[in-house]
Design an enzyme around this catalytic site. Structure first.
Site, mmCIF file in Angstrom:
data_model
loop_
_atom_site.group_PDB
_atom_site.id
_atom_site.type_symbol
_atom_site.label_atom_id
_atom_site.label_comp_id
_atom_site.label_asym_id
_atom_site.label_seq_id
_atom_site.Cartn_x
_atom_site.Cartn_y
_atom_site.Cartn_z
ATOM 1 N N GLU A 1 105.148 -47.992 -0.701
ATOM 2 C CA GLU A 1 104.896 -49.093 0.239
ATOM 3 C C GLU A 1 105.823 -49.108 1.443
ATOM 4 O O GLU A 1 105.384 -49.232 2.571
ATOM 5 C CB GLU A 1 105.016 -50.460 -0.457
ATOM 6 C CG GLU A 1 103.887 -50.803 -1.365
ATOM 7 C CD GLU A 1 104.313 -50.778 -2.808
ATOM 8 O OE1 GLU A 1 103.834 -51.610 -3.569
ATOM 9 O OE2 GLU A 1 105.135 -49.928 -3.164
ATOM 10 N N ASP B 1 104.348 -50.026 -6.147
ATOM 11 C CA ASP B 1 105.079 -50.817 -7.144
ATOM 12 C C ASP B 1 104.309 -50.972 -8.456
ATOM 13 O O ASP B 1 103.070 -50.991 -8.466
ATOM 14 C CB ASP B 1 105.395 -52.211 -6.588
ATOM 15 C CG ASP B 1 106.482 -52.166 -5.523
ATOM 16 O OD1 ASP B 1 107.214 -51.164 -5.476
ATOM 17 O OD2 ASP B 1 106.595 -53.126 -4.743
ATOM 18 N N ASP C 1 103.246 -53.260 -10.408
ATOM 19 C CA ASP C 1 102.720 -54.590 -10.733
ATOM 20 C C ASP C 1 101.304 -54.711 -10.189
ATOM 21 O O ASP C 1 100.720 -53.736 -9.709
ATOM 22 C CB ASP C 1 103.631 -55.689 -10.175
ATOM 23 C CG ASP C 1 103.833 -55.564 -8.663
ATOM 24 O OD1 ASP C 1 103.116 -54.753 -8.024
ATOM 25 O OD2 ASP C 1 104.696 -56.270 -8.113
ATOM 26 N N GLU D 1 100.092 -56.202 -7.512
ATOM 27 C CA GLU D 1 99.972 -55.922 -6.078
ATOM 28 C C GLU D 1 100.077 -54.427 -5.806
ATOM 29 O O GLU D 1 99.330 -53.879 -4.988
ATOM 30 C CB GLU D 1 101.063 -56.678 -5.308
ATOM 31 C CG GLU D 1 100.944 -58.201 -5.378
ATOM 32 C CD GLU D 1 99.651 -58.719 -4.771
ATOM 33 O OE1 GLU D 1 99.208 -58.182 -3.739
ATOM 34 O OE2 GLU D 1 99.084 -59.680 -5.333
ATOM 35 N N TYR E 1 113.238 -52.742 -10.695
ATOM 36 C CA TYR E 1 112.241 -53.548 -9.969
ATOM 37 C C TYR E 1 112.479 -55.027 -10.195
ATOM 38 O O TYR E 1 112.670 -55.471 -11.329
ATOM 39 C CB TYR E 1 110.839 -53.148 -10.424
ATOM 40 C CG TYR E 1 109.740 -53.706 -9.561
ATOM 41 C CD1 TYR E 1 109.763 -53.518 -8.189
ATOM 42 C CD2 TYR E 1 108.694 -54.420 -10.115
ATOM 43 C CE1 TYR E 1 108.754 -54.027 -7.380
ATOM 44 C CE2 TYR E 1 107.677 -54.929 -9.316
ATOM 45 C CZ TYR E 1 107.719 -54.732 -7.950
ATOM 46 O OH TYR E 1 106.716 -55.232 -7.147
ATOM 47 N N ARG F 1 110.570 -57.734 -9.544
ATOM 48 C CA ARG F 1 109.476 -58.665 -9.878
ATOM 49 C C ARG F 1 109.045 -58.393 -11.317
ATOM 50 O O ARG F 1 108.242 -57.504 -11.576
ATOM 51 C CB ARG F 1 108.309 -58.507 -8.900
ATOM 52 C CG ARG F 1 108.688 -58.833 -7.468
ATOM 53 C CD ARG F 1 107.507 -58.906 -6.538
ATOM 54 N NE ARG F 1 107.925 -59.114 -5.157
ATOM 55 C CZ ARG F 1 108.270 -60.274 -4.627
ATOM 56 N NH1 ARG F 1 108.245 -61.360 -5.374
ATOM 57 N NH2 ARG F 1 108.647 -60.365 -3.360
ATOM 58 N N HIS G 1 107.490 -53.640 -18.795
ATOM 59 C CA HIS G 1 108.449 -53.722 -17.699
ATOM 60 C C HIS G 1 109.835 -53.995 -18.272
ATOM 61 O O HIS G 1 109.992 -54.415 -19.402
ATOM 62 C CB HIS G 1 108.062 -54.838 -16.724
ATOM 63 C CG HIS G 1 106.816 -54.530 -15.961
ATOM 64 N ND1 HIS G 1 106.338 -55.361 -14.980
ATOM 65 C CD2 HIS G 1 105.946 -53.486 -16.024
ATOM 66 C CE1 HIS G 1 105.228 -54.846 -14.472
ATOM 67 N NE2 HIS G 1 104.973 -53.719 -15.094
#
Length: 420
Positions: free
Chosen positions: A12, A86, A88, A90, A286, A288, A331
Site C-alpha cells: 500500500e 495489509d 486485514d 481492507e 501490524y 490493527r 493475527h
C-alpha cells in the site's frame, strides 16, 4: 538484447515499499498502490444495485488511474505478481481491487504481520489465493456504510438539521449513549456522607482514616463526628498480607489507543498514525489487531530478553485469550519485532510509543508483582460500633512493574487506598 526477469510485489504505502525493497534485492520490483485504488461512486443511485441484490459498482478512485496503469505495465512483464497488502479486511479488498482493475492472471497473495527480512521471506515462501470471504466482508461493510450513511443522513438533513450525519457505527453508538443518558436523568439521587478522620500517633505520624460506613441519616453523621472529636482514638488491629498483581496482556488496537491517550494525551488517530510509521519502518508488528496472542517465536524472544535483563526468576510464559468473539487469533498482538531494542523511533513521539509497546510486551511474560498489604483498623476507645480502616500497599518485589509499565516505578504504588 534480453530484459532481466523480475517479480512484482505490490504493497500500500511508499515507505513500506522502500523498506521491503531493501530486503528483497534486485530480483523484485516493489510498487505501492498508495491505499485503495477503487471505490463506490459518490452518486448513491449508481453505487449499489439494490434490486439486483445489493451489487456494488466500483470506479477507479481519483488520482489512481496512473498508479494502476503503472502496475498493469509492470505486471505484464513480471514473471510473478505478489499482492502483499495489509493482512486485514481492507488489505484483502485492496489486493482484490488491484487484481480486478489490472486483470491480473493468477496473482499470489502474501501476508505478514511484521516488516522484517525473515517475515517477508517467510510470507513469500507460503503464498495463497485472495481470501474471497475476507474481501466480501469488507465489501459488505462498505455497502452498509453507503446505504446507511447516505440515505439516513439525507433524512436527518430534512427532519432535523442540514449538515448532520449518520452511519453504520455512529448511529447505534449514539442510541446507546442516549439510552444511558435517559437512565442517568431518571435516576433519583440519594444523599450520603463519606467520613474521614485525620489522626496523629504518639510519635507524631499522621494518618487519614476512612469510615467503613456511608451513613444516609444526618443525625447518625453528627453523632459519629461528636464522638470522634471528643474521645481518644486507638488502633484495634493491624493485618498484614501479601497480594499479587498480574501483568496486562500485550496491546491490541483499542488498548494501545487508550494507553496513548492516558499516558501521553494522544488522540486515537494520532496514536495510530505514529504506530503506522513504526510498523512501516519494521519496528513493530501490524497495529490493527484485536488479538492478544504472541507467536511461539515471539514469546521465546520476550522470555529470553526478560531473563537477560531481570533474571530467570522474573520471567514467566503466559498465554492470553482474546475476549472478543470475532477476534482473528491468527493475527498477533502489537509487539516490537526485536525485543533487544527498548528504544526506537526517529522523533520523541515515536520513541515514547515504541517504549510503551516494548514495556507492555515485556511485562506480559513476567511473574506477578508481589505487594505487602497492611490494613490498620482504628476507632474511638470503648466504641465498637464503627471502624475507620486504612489500607496501605508496599512493594517488596517489582517484577513486571520494573520494566516501565507503571508510572509509579521506584516508589509506593499509592500512599494509601481506603476501603469502606
Amino acid at each position: 538484447m534480453t530484459t532481466k526477469s523480475y517479480k512484482l510485489l505490490i504493497v500500500e504505502s511508499p515507505s513500506k515499499a522502500k523498506t521491503i525493497g531493501k530486503y528483497l534485492g534486485d530480483d523484485y520490483i516493489v510498487k505501492a498502490s498508495v491505499g485503495h485504488v477503487r471505490d463506490l461512486p459518490k452518486s448513491n443511485k449508481q453505487a449499489i444495485d439494490i434490486p439486483g441484490g445489493f451489487i456494488p459498482h466500483y470506479e477507479i478512485s481519483k488520482g489512481k488511474a496512473e498508479v494502476l496503469s503503472e502496475i498493469d505495465s509492470l505486471a505484464k512483464k513480471a514473471s510473478e505478481v505478489l499482492l502483499a497488502t495489509d493482512p486485514d479486511r481492507e488489505g484483502e479488498a485492496i489486493a482484490w481491487h488491484i487484481a480486478e482493475a489490472c486483470k491480473l492472471k493468477n496473482p499470489k497473495r502474501v501476508t505478514y504481520h511484521e516488516i522484517t527480512k525473515t517475515a517477508i521471506e517467510e510470507a513469500i515462501a507460503h503464498p495463497r489465493k485472495i481470501d474471497q470471504n475476507l474481501r466480501k466482508a469488507q465489501e459488505a461493510r462498505r455497502v452498509l456504510d453507503r446505504l446507511v450513511g447516505y440515505d439516513l443522513s439525507g433524512l436527518i438533513w430534512k427532519k432535523v438539521r442540514y449538515g448532520l450525519s449518520a452511519g453504520r457505527v455512529q448511529s447505534p453508538a449514539l442510541r446507546i449513549i442516549m439510552e444511558r443518558e435517559r437512565e442517568i436523568r431518571a435516576f433519583i439521587p440519594e444523599a450520603y456522607w463519606s467520613l474521614t478522620a485525620k489522626v496523629k500517633t504518639e510519635k507524631g505520624f499522621e494518618l487519614e482514616l476512612s469510615c467503613t460506613e456511608e451513613p444516609r441519616d444526618e443525625k447518625i453523621v453528627k453523632d459519629i463526628l461528636k464522638i470522634g472529636r471528643s474521645n481518644q482514638w486507638i488502633v484495634r488491629e493491624v493485618k498484614e498480607s501479601e497480594v499479587g498483581r498480574a501483568p496486562k496482556a500485550p496491546f491490541i488496537t483499542s488498548t494501545l489507543q487508550q494507553a496513548g491517550s492516558s499516558r501521553f494525551g494522544f488522540a486515537p488517530s494520532r496514536t495510530m498514525g505514529i504506530a503506522q510509521k513504526l510498523y512501516e519502518k519494521g519496528f513493530i508488528t501490524y497495529m490493527r489487531t484485536d488479538s492478544t496472542t504472541l507467536s511461539a517465536d515471539a514469546q521465546k524472544a520476550v522470555i529470553a530478553e526478560a531473563t537477560k535483563r531481570y533474571g530467570a526468576e522474573s520471567a514467566e510464559a503466559r498465554v492470553y485469550k482474546t475476549k472478543s468473539k470475532n477476534a482473528q487469533e491468527a493475527h498477533e498482538a502489537i509487539r516490537p519485532t526485536d525485543m533487544s531494542k527498548d528504544t526506537l523511533g526517529i522523533n520523541p513521539e515515536e520513541k515514547k510509543l515504541y517504549k510503551l509497546i516494548w514495556a507492555r510486551t515485556m511485562a506480559s511474560q513476567m511473574v506477578d508483582a508481589k505487594l505487602a498489604r497492611t490494613t490498620i483498623l482504628a476507632n474511638v476507645r470503648n466504641w465498637l460500633a464503627r471502624y475507620f480502616p486504612r489500607l496501605a500497599f508496599l512493594r517488596p518485589r517489582l517484577a513486571w512493574r520494573g520494566c516501565g509499565t507503571s508510572k509509579s516505578r521506584r516508589r509506593r504504588i499509592a500512599d494509601f487506598t481506603f476501603i469502606g
